[in-house]
Design an enzyme around this catalytic site. Structure first.
Site, PDB file in Angstrom:
ATOM      1  N   CYS A 420     -33.134  15.349  91.898  1.00  0.00           N
ATOM      2  CA  CYS A 420     -32.771  15.409  90.477  1.00  0.00           C
ATOM      3  C   CYS A 420     -33.497  14.347  89.677  1.00  0.00           C
ATOM      4  O   CYS A 420     -33.187  14.124  88.507  1.00  0.00           O
ATOM      5  CB  CYS A 420     -31.265  15.220  90.314  1.00  0.00           C
ATOM      6  SG  CYS A 420     -30.703  13.631  90.965  1.00  0.00           S
ATOM      7  N   ASP A 452     -34.026  18.786  71.427  1.00  0.00           N
ATOM      8  CA  ASP A 452     -34.758  19.914  72.005  1.00  0.00           C
ATOM      9  C   ASP A 452     -35.515  19.378  73.210  1.00  0.00           C
ATOM     10  O   ASP A 452     -35.285  18.262  73.667  1.00  0.00           O
ATOM     11  CB  ASP A 452     -35.690  20.530  70.959  1.00  0.00           C
ATOM     12  CG  ASP A 452     -35.851  22.038  71.147  1.00  0.00           C
ATOM     13  OD1 ASP A 452     -36.165  22.429  72.280  1.00  0.00           O
ATOM     14  OD2 ASP A 452     -35.652  22.775  70.179  1.00  0.00           O
ATOM     15  N   ASP A 453     -36.475  20.153  73.719  1.00  0.00           N
ATOM     16  CA  ASP A 453     -37.231  19.722  74.889  1.00  0.00           C
ATOM     17  C   ASP A 453     -38.131  18.543  74.578  1.00  0.00           C
ATOM     18  O   ASP A 453     -38.504  17.770  75.467  1.00  0.00           O
ATOM     19  CB  ASP A 453     -38.078  20.889  75.424  1.00  0.00           C
ATOM     20  CG  ASP A 453     -37.205  21.974  76.058  1.00  0.00           C
ATOM     21  OD1 ASP A 453     -36.106  21.627  76.507  1.00  0.00           O
ATOM     22  OD2 ASP A 453     -37.628  23.134  76.075  1.00  0.00           O
ATOM     23  N   GLY A 543     -35.345  10.497  75.056  1.00  0.00           N
ATOM     24  CA  GLY A 543     -35.556   9.592  76.162  1.00  0.00           C
ATOM     25  C   GLY A 543     -35.130  10.184  77.496  1.00  0.00           C
ATOM     26  O   GLY A 543     -34.775  11.361  77.602  1.00  0.00           O
ATOM     27  N   HIS A 544     -35.176   9.344  78.493  1.00  0.00           N
ATOM     28  CA  HIS A 544     -34.827   9.729  79.858  1.00  0.00           C
ATOM     29  C   HIS A 544     -34.121   8.552  80.509  1.00  0.00           C
ATOM     30  O   HIS A 544     -34.578   7.404  80.388  1.00  0.00           O
ATOM     31  CB  HIS A 544     -36.088  10.086  80.662  1.00  0.00           C
ATOM     32  CG  HIS A 544     -35.820  10.341  82.117  1.00  0.00           C
ATOM     33  ND1 HIS A 544     -35.528  11.589  82.616  1.00  0.00           N
ATOM     34  CD2 HIS A 544     -35.770   9.486  83.183  1.00  0.00           C
ATOM     35  CE1 HIS A 544     -35.334  11.499  83.929  1.00  0.00           C
ATOM     36  NE2 HIS A 544     -35.467  10.232  84.295  1.00  0.00           N
ATOM     37  N   THR A 545     -33.018   8.808  81.191  1.00  0.00           N
ATOM     38  CA  THR A 545     -32.268   7.756  81.883  1.00  0.00           C
ATOM     39  C   THR A 545     -32.081   8.148  83.335  1.00  0.00           C
ATOM     40  O   THR A 545     -31.598   9.253  83.632  1.00  0.00           O
ATOM     41  CB  THR A 545     -30.889   7.535  81.234  1.00  0.00           C
ATOM     42  OG1 THR A 545     -31.064   7.272  79.851  1.00  0.00           O
ATOM     43  CG2 THR A 545     -30.175   6.358  81.876  1.00  0.00           C
ATOM     44  N   ASP A 631     -50.124  -9.170  69.706  1.00  0.00           N
ATOM     45  CA  ASP A 631     -48.880  -9.849  70.067  1.00  0.00           C
ATOM     46  C   ASP A 631     -49.059 -10.487  71.441  1.00  0.00           C
ATOM     47  O   ASP A 631     -49.683  -9.917  72.339  1.00  0.00           O
ATOM     48  CB  ASP A 631     -47.677  -8.908  70.040  1.00  0.00           C
ATOM     49  CG  ASP A 631     -47.808  -7.716  70.976  1.00  0.00           C
ATOM     50  OD1 ASP A 631     -48.953  -7.281  71.240  1.00  0.00           O
ATOM     51  OD2 ASP A 631     -46.776  -7.220  71.446  1.00  0.00           O
TER      52      ASP A 631
END
Length: 756
Positions: A420, A452-453, A543-545, A631
């Site tokens: 997964c 959405d995707d 995002g993705h977690t 930076d």
């Protein structure tokens, strides 16, 4: 950070860094409970030990001698340290309300916040008197008072309201210190007058007659006027009035009486006494809530009333820790019975003290040496922290309160199939992210408001897209602050190019755990990040977690820029001045923090710098004609400067003494405590001419120090540099400095020249 393979099952939250709670942290450090996590919420990083404060006022101790470093102690205990102020409790949801961050959930809660003078009970006292308590804010008040008194010309009168042990000790300590300061500048100590007021008819009413007699004699010898049976009813600017109508002209008034609990406790529904102190049982649990404990001044143990003294808070530390442990494991807490007689060692400011216990009294310089030995031994327990052995164990679910929790805990550390992608469950994510409120922009066609995707963005005519990505693991155990730093760091590249931030996509890794704990970590971390993104006008669009062993966060950020207005690394011009907007040193400081070798106030300064946005600085530099900017991050100051000289075809001269440095960074670097990235950065020393001349300079290692969320390194035309620095300072970048100049490219292959 001290990490563990054990999933978190129970959260114990400690409000306040008082004497009882430092004892709790130390006991949990020495004997942690698997599955139990501690979180300390305190507005101050360094908490004073009340027993040594009079000696500090008298000038016998330094600041560090009398303050416990809560940041270091929490790190040692594996506890999360949230530097904030609790302002309320939602008992139905088991949440602590904080002033500057999201609510903090708890399973068990302990309160050790001391007390505050009830100055509002006396007309004018809140405006014109200096409160001694709460002691965690005393140092700033004392330094301000000392500065005013030291600069005072002519006769000076100080009134202290409160003739208990605290007021008497403070009066004698202050008088000793100020007489000494007056003597240094050649002024007459006879012009210094002290007055001590109290509504009571006796000095130190909780102590025996021999002790009272000792102090009455000492106060008379020292010329301190005592006004007993004289309650103060009014304080004005430079005047104090008693109930009898007596009026005294004063320069300063200190308040050491009428203490009470904070007003926010009244809204919690917890059992309180008439002084707003929490009513607690012998187990130190609040009378009407088994999940909430209290100790120290804020607690009134109803079966064993005692005076508000640090000795009781210290001795409540062990039973409080033991009962929190028992409650976390589902066991019944045990009653605690304080001693009926206790030893008090009360100093007189001049390295002389009086011992008091029941009917016993003894005085002398030997007593002060005894007190000094006891106090230093106590402080050593929290400053000399022995190394802890890390041990890996199988999942321990003894703190689980249900079979479902135990099953989640076992699953949390079990080997994942990876099929997964180790994603966090959608239910957990939707709950955690549902409360976030990222800004919306007209140029975001598809984002979090209509998931959405993928996100869909509009690029306005005449604009180009700037795109960057950053990702790193947590280096502090406060997910909210980490989220702020991570977002700020990721935005840095956008601002350094002179662009406007448009959108951000998050990528996060959170440690395995039961759903409720994972949900809170995600919420805390993303709340901090969204706060920063919103301030920058940047929309979080997705995002993705995933799950992993360590907390980590990064962002892919899009920005918009006029293609003709880009500040690039290749824009350095010979003759330009080189400007740095923030101090350096985060790498060595956090390496030291992980080894318990950094002072908490050093870490506070570093975090404050890391959370400061570069957005306003970039706009300012652009206004002053900067065409080259970057930076300062992982490659360190030298690495980024070398990066800029190559495409620009120039050399650069760097003034080591002009480089702004974070407090403590020179000390930790000198101790050889350096970031793990330092060795790779040091390879760039080949870009320095005659680098062997500079190896022993204290700033030399810091030019290789990798930074997180560092400042901007830019060049501006030399004739505009001073004005640019002045404006940057006015915009809130106080450490901005001209650190060098850009030179025409010479024949030497090394582009960097150092000077000091």
């Amino acid at each position: 950070m001290r990490t563990t393979e054990q999933p978190v099952l129970r959260d114990i939250v400690l409000i306040g860094g008082g004497h009882s709670h430092v004892g709790v942290l130390k006991r949990f450090a020495m004997n942690p409970v698997p599955g139990v996590r501690l979180t300390l919420i305190c507005r101050d990083t360094h908490t004073p030990y009340s027993g040594m404060l009079p000696g500090y006022v008298a000038g016998h101790y330094s600041y560090d001698d009398v303050h416990i470093d809560l940041s270091k102690l929490a790190e040692y205990a594996g506890a999360r340290f949230y530097r904030d102020e609790a302002i309320g409790i939602d008992r139905s949801r088991k949440r602590v309300h904080c002033r500057n961050r999201p609510d903090v959930p708890y399973d068990l809660l302990s309160i050790n916040i001391g007390s505050s003078p009830r100055v509002r009970d006396v007309t004018g006292a809140s405006e014109f008197a200096v409160p001694v308590k709460p002691i965690n804010g005393f140092n700033n008040r004392w330094l301000g008072l000392l500065a005013r008194l030291e600069n005072h010309q002519g006769p000076m009168t100080v009134a202290i309201v409160g003739a208990g042990a605290g007021g008497v000790e403070l009066a004698l300590a202050m008088q000793f210190r100020l007489r000494k300061e007056l003597a240094k500048r050649g002024d007459d100590a006879g012009e210094l007058h002290f007055h001590l007021f109290d509504a009571a008819t006796e000095l130190l009413p909780t102590h025996n007659p021999k002790v009272r007699e000792q102090f009455a004699r000492k106060l008379k010898q020292r010329g301190i006027r005592v006004h007993l049976g004289s309650p103060v009813v009014k304080v004005e600017a430079q005047r104090l009035t008693t109930e009898a109508g007596d009026s005294l002209a004063v320069d300063e008034v200190l308040w050491v009486t009428r203490a009470g609990g904070p007003r926010w406790l009244e809204d919690t529904g917890l059992a309180l006494d008439e002084g707003n102190f929490l009513r607690v049982r012998d187990t130190l649990q609040v009378e009407n809530d088994d999940a909430i404990f209290a100790a120290g001044d804020i607690a009134n143990v109803t079966n064993h009333p005692r005076e508000k003294a640090g000795v009781f808070a210290v001795r409540q530390g062990r039973p409080l820790a033991d009962n929190l442990r028992r409650a976390a494991l589902g066991q019944a807490p045990k009653p605690f019975h304080p001693q009926k007689k206790w030893l008090a060692l009360i100093s007189t400011g001049d390295k002389y003290a009086v011992a008091s216990r029941g009917e016993f009294a003894h005085a002398g310089r030997l007593v002060w040496r005894w007190k000094d030995w006891i106090d230093r031994r106590f402080m050593k327990k929290f400053t000399d922290l022995p190394a802890m052995e890390e041990s890996a164990t199988l999942p321990d679910t003894s703190a689980a309160q249900s079979k479902e929790e135990a099953a989640q805990a076992i699953s949390a550390v079990a080997m994942r199939c990876g099929g997964c992608g180790a994603k966090v469950g959608s239910t957990v994510l939707s709950r955690a992210l549902g409360e976030l409120k990222p800004i919306e922009r007209d140029d975001i066609i598809v984002g979090l408001h209509a998931p959405d995707d993928a996100a869909v963005l509009r690029v306005p005519p005449g604009k180009a897209v700037v795109h960057t990505v950053d990702f790193f693991r947590a280096f502090i155990d406060d997910p909210y602050i980490f989220g702020r730093v991570a977002a700020n760091h990721s935005l840095g590249d956008i601002f350094a190019m002179g662009a406007e931030a448009q959108s951000a996509t998050a990528v996060a890794t959170v440690p395995y755990g039961i759903e409720s704990k994972v949900e809170d970590v995600v919420f805390q971390m993303m709340s901090g990040a969204v706060d920063v993104l919103n301030e920058a006008g940047c929309a979080l669009v997705g995002g993705h977690t995933g799950e992993g062993k360590e907390l980590a966060l990064g962002f892919a950020v899009n920005g918009l820029i006029d293609p003709d207005q880009i500040m690039s690394k290749g824009g350095l011009r010979a003759g330009d001045a080189l400007i740095l907007t923030k101090p350096i040193g985060t790498g060595t400081l956090f390496a030291a923090h992980a080894r318990l070798a950094a002072k908490g106030r050093w870490i506070d300064s570093a975090l404050a710098s890391m959370m400061q946005s570069n957005q306003s600085a970039a706009a300012c530099l652009r206004r002053y004609g900067s065409q080259a900017c970057t930076d300062v991050t992982g490659f360190g100051l030298l690495g980024h400067l070398v990066e800029m000289t190559r495409p620009s075809g120039v050399d650069a001269e760097l003034d080591l003494t002009a480089i702004p440095v974070l407090p403590g960074a020179e000390e930790t670097a000198a101790a050889g405590i350096l970031s793990s990235l330092q060795p790779a950065n040091i390879r760039l020393r080949r870009g320095i001419r005659e680098q062997e001349r500079w190896i022993k300079h204290p700033r030399y290692p810091l030019i290789f120090d990798p930074q997180t969320a560092g400042g901007l390194l830019a060049s501006v035309p030399a004739h505009k540099a001073e004005a640019c620095v002045a404006e940057l300072k006015s915009l809130g970048y106080p450490h901005t400095a001209i650190i060098g100049r850009i030179l025409p490219q010479g024949e030497a292959i090394e582009p960097i020249i150092l000077r000091a």
